[in-house]
Scaffold this active site. Sequence first.
Site, PDB file in Angstrom:
ATOM      1  N   CYS A   1       4.896  51.600  -8.049  1.00  0.00           N
ATOM      2  CA  CYS A   1       5.950  50.576  -8.019  1.00  0.00           C
ATOM      3  C   CYS A   1       5.814  49.727  -9.280  1.00  0.00           C
ATOM      4  O   CYS A   1       4.771  49.112  -9.514  1.00  0.00           O
ATOM      5  CB  CYS A   1       5.816  49.706  -6.773  1.00  0.00           C
TER       6      CYS A   1
ATOM      7  N   CYS B   1       5.602  46.552   0.136  1.00  0.00           N
ATOM      8  CA  CYS B   1       6.008  47.809  -0.486  1.00  0.00           C
ATOM      9  C   CYS B   1       4.811  48.758  -0.452  1.00  0.00           C
ATOM     10  O   CYS B   1       3.690  48.363  -0.744  1.00  0.00           O
ATOM     11  CB  CYS B   1       6.436  47.527  -1.923  1.00  0.00           C
TER      12      CYS B   1
ATOM     13  N   TYR C   1      -7.297   2.363   5.958  1.00  0.00           N
ATOM     14  CA  TYR C   1      -6.392   1.258   5.662  1.00  0.00           C
ATOM     15  C   TYR C   1      -6.169   0.271   6.805  1.00  0.00           C
ATOM     16  O   TYR C   1      -5.375  -0.651   6.670  1.00  0.00           O
ATOM     17  CB  TYR C   1      -5.039   1.786   5.196  1.00  0.00           C
TER      18      TYR C   1
ATOM     19  N   GLU D   1       0.838  -1.209   0.000  1.00  0.00           N
ATOM     20  CA  GLU D   1       0.000   0.000   0.000  1.00  0.00           C
ATOM     21  C   GLU D   1       0.868   1.254   0.000  1.00  0.00           C
ATOM     22  O   GLU D   1       1.878   1.294   0.693  1.00  0.00           O
ATOM     23  CB  GLU D   1      -0.839   0.044   1.292  1.00  0.00           C
TER      24      GLU D   1
ATOM     25  N   CYS E   1      11.144  49.762  -6.311  1.00  0.00           N
ATOM     26  CA  CYS E   1      10.807  51.188  -6.429  1.00  0.00           C
ATOM     27  C   CYS E   1      11.350  52.033  -5.294  1.00  0.00           C
ATOM     28  O   CYS E   1      11.162  53.258  -5.286  1.00  0.00           O
ATOM     29  CB  CYS E   1       9.293  51.360  -6.525  1.00  0.00           C
TER      30      CYS E   1
ATOM     31  N   ASP F   1       1.387  10.351   3.351  1.00  0.00           N
ATOM     32  CA  ASP F   1       2.061  11.249   4.278  1.00  0.00           C
ATOM     33  C   ASP F   1       1.064  12.223   4.896  1.00  0.00           C
ATOM     34  O   ASP F   1       0.876  13.341   4.417  1.00  0.00           O
ATOM     35  CB  ASP F   1       3.173  12.000   3.535  1.00  0.00           C
TER      36      ASP F   1
ATOM     37  N   CYS G   1      11.472  48.874  -0.780  1.00  0.00           N
ATOM     38  CA  CYS G   1      11.164  47.988  -1.893  1.00  0.00           C
ATOM     39  C   CYS G   1      12.362  47.920  -2.837  1.00  0.00           C
ATOM     40  O   CYS G   1      12.880  48.956  -3.253  1.00  0.00           O
ATOM     41  CB  CYS G   1       9.933  48.518  -2.625  1.00  0.00           C
TER      42      CYS G   1
ATOM     43  N   LYS H   1       2.297   4.518   1.273  1.00  0.00           N
ATOM     44  CA  LYS H   1       2.331   5.081   2.634  1.00  0.00           C
ATOM     45  C   LYS H   1       2.008   6.571   2.515  1.00  0.00           C
ATOM     46  O   LYS H   1       2.818   7.364   2.036  1.00  0.00           O
ATOM     47  CB  LYS H   1       3.712   4.865   3.258  1.00  0.00           C
TER      48      LYS H   1
ATOM     49  N   LYS I   1      10.668   2.789   2.863  1.00  0.00           N
ATOM     50  CA  LYS I   1      10.677   4.229   2.609  1.00  0.00           C
ATOM     51  C   LYS I   1      11.325   4.572   1.268  1.00  0.00           C
ATOM     52  O   LYS I   1      12.265   3.907   0.830  1.00  0.00           O
ATOM     53  CB  LYS I   1      11.451   4.955   3.732  1.00  0.00           C
TER      54      LYS I   1
END
Length: 696
Positions: free
Chosen positions: A441, A435, A236, A123, A420, A127, A417, A125, A324
């Site tokens: 800008c 900004c 599962y 199956e 600008c 996460d 920024c 796995k 894994k």
Amino acid sequence: MIPVDRLTPFEARIEHAELAEKIARWDKAYHGSDAPEVADAVYDAARRRLGAIEAAFPDLAGKSPLAGKVGAPAADGFGKVAHRIPMLSLDNAFSDEDVAEFDAKVRRFLGLAPDAALAYMAEPKIDGLSINLRYEGGRLIQAATRGDGALGEDVTANMLTLPEAELPRTLGPDAPDLIEIRGEVYMSKADFLALNQRQEEAGEKVFANPRNAAAGSLRQLDPTITAGRRLSLFAYAMGDASAPPAASHGDYLDRLGQWGFRVNPRIRRCADVAEALAVYRSLGDERAQLAYDIDGVVYKVDALDLQRRLGMVSRSPRWAIAHKFPAEQATTTVEAIDIQVGRTGALTPVARLVPVNVGGVMVANATLHNEDEIARKDVRIGDTVIVQRAGDVIPQIVAVVADKPRGPMAFVYPETCPVCNAHAVRPEGEVIRRCTGGLTCDAQAKERLKHFVSRNAFDIEGLGDKAIEFLWEKHLVRTPAAIFTLEEANRASLTKLENYDGWGKRSVDKLFESIRGRATMGLERFIFALGIRQIGDATAKRLARHYGSLEHWRQAMETASDEAKADLISIEDIGPAVAKDVLDFFAEEHNRAAVTALVDAMTALGGRVEDARKADASSSPVAGKAVVFTGTLTTMTRPEAKARAEALGAKVMGSVSKKTDYVVVGADAGSKAAEAGKLGITILSEQDWLALVGQV
Ligand code: IVH
């Protein structure tokens, strides 16, 4: 502070909305990131004031996102659940040899010859985080996290925000009287990216990966927050059961499917370890394309009587192992840290890396999210770092490799920024620095143009990011209006667009044709295209339907009166902060001028902004009907259900009486459903209701 009994209804409404929004934000900071934004006393005082206002103005009670929550959440969070059968973890295998060794051990334990038949289920796995679902008499009665394996947390209310298709509320009549079904709650990659984008736009914490996002969403003391996140579930395994539901794990999974659970479609029965390893390889190849993250393959002895004989050792079963995948990580060097400026002025740091192969994909950039993240990880230019890519998710920097030579200087985050030079400010309590240059800008203006022509906005074919960059650099298009005057300007100009490299007459003609085709635009898209902070396409739609026409909306926004503000806040999903962003947009002369110029340019091409279909109360099947919602709803929160019903002309009531027309029952509905039954009132499930109002 004005005593509650001296507040006018109008003042009460504004203060109520502001308090509710503040508290929701504090709740999120507290539970979501373990980082309280305010002292407990301040929080408690705000809660008390909110309660007092709701007591004095009961019609406000259902309006807050906190509705239905009585008082402050229990200080120690979730209730604890003792698992009757412990929730185990799995031993890991990292190589084919480890797997062969596992198979040999199982055989030794069972006294099976090396060539005796021994089938496994292989199956993916998943996460995410594991969950125990307890069903008694075929009905779901409790959902609990794994916790430390012995003691988990009661997250029933949160799990009930998952739709029935993910989490069946009842099992078939053939289910044992008691059964605990276990599985993995996870967030798909797409839902994770969308969530992080929303979080980023709202200046809130972003999650490092789908697993953290799933855990953070499920472990929320306020289920209305969980309800706004899309979680999924694969079943599962089994915990406690009054009778064995099957003879093999494979048959058990089939029954789970019959009971309505989602069982991973890539699970395979394998006659031996060699077949199991073949599944491992093919899943490894598919991994990046899957809609969700997997970090390996779990092999389980298929026969349940053999599983029972094998039992467990320390905290893992002897009958299963997790093989894994190699981590999709690699080590490289940070060459630079660039600051990108987005459409709303948000500064985002991006690490430029010496390109490196991570799990088969070349990675040259990684996001660093925000300045706190850089500081926390102390990422410096010149550092050696570990980068990680999980599936399709944007590469990230996991950590700096401490025992390699470090970059000489801590990164200094700019306070202006980089495009600008305007001040970049970071409001208290937010993680994002922005900004302040607005449309002066270049970066913001350019990003807003890209947004303006994007798919959910004006959707102009032939005007992708690259074309916008080009037209911007050549000073041909610097405002939305200029898109609609481009053809005219090109006609009058000596340097024709079609003479530039990469354009040509045909593509220019096609572009002008698609622009002309977009000179008439619906109000919803028009509003979304303006790129006002926090106005996504759903909110734009609500605004459009509420105001109906551009003229109405503009007028209301430009008067910016208290009434206009209150009216704006009365719209679902719009709180004071969002209202402020909309009003601020119209308070700027240059924005008003840009909207006028845009409409003029569209009109000159024979187009217009089309009115939106107003939410039509009179023609709805529930207009004038009295409705009571009870129990936990799955597709919407209670305030949302109320607001939607009211928009359709229904009256939403708090209790059942003879005057009630419909009672809509969610999960775990209590006395109100029973009362409705007694009075002979029509009872609808949530799905029935949605079907009735045409919102499925
Ligand atoms: S079986 C007794 N099957 O992996 C075995 N676990 O590392 C119980 N997981 O805590 C788990 N996909 O959260 C099993 N197909 C799968 C799984 C799976 C993911 C998770 C689960 C468990 C962890 C152990």
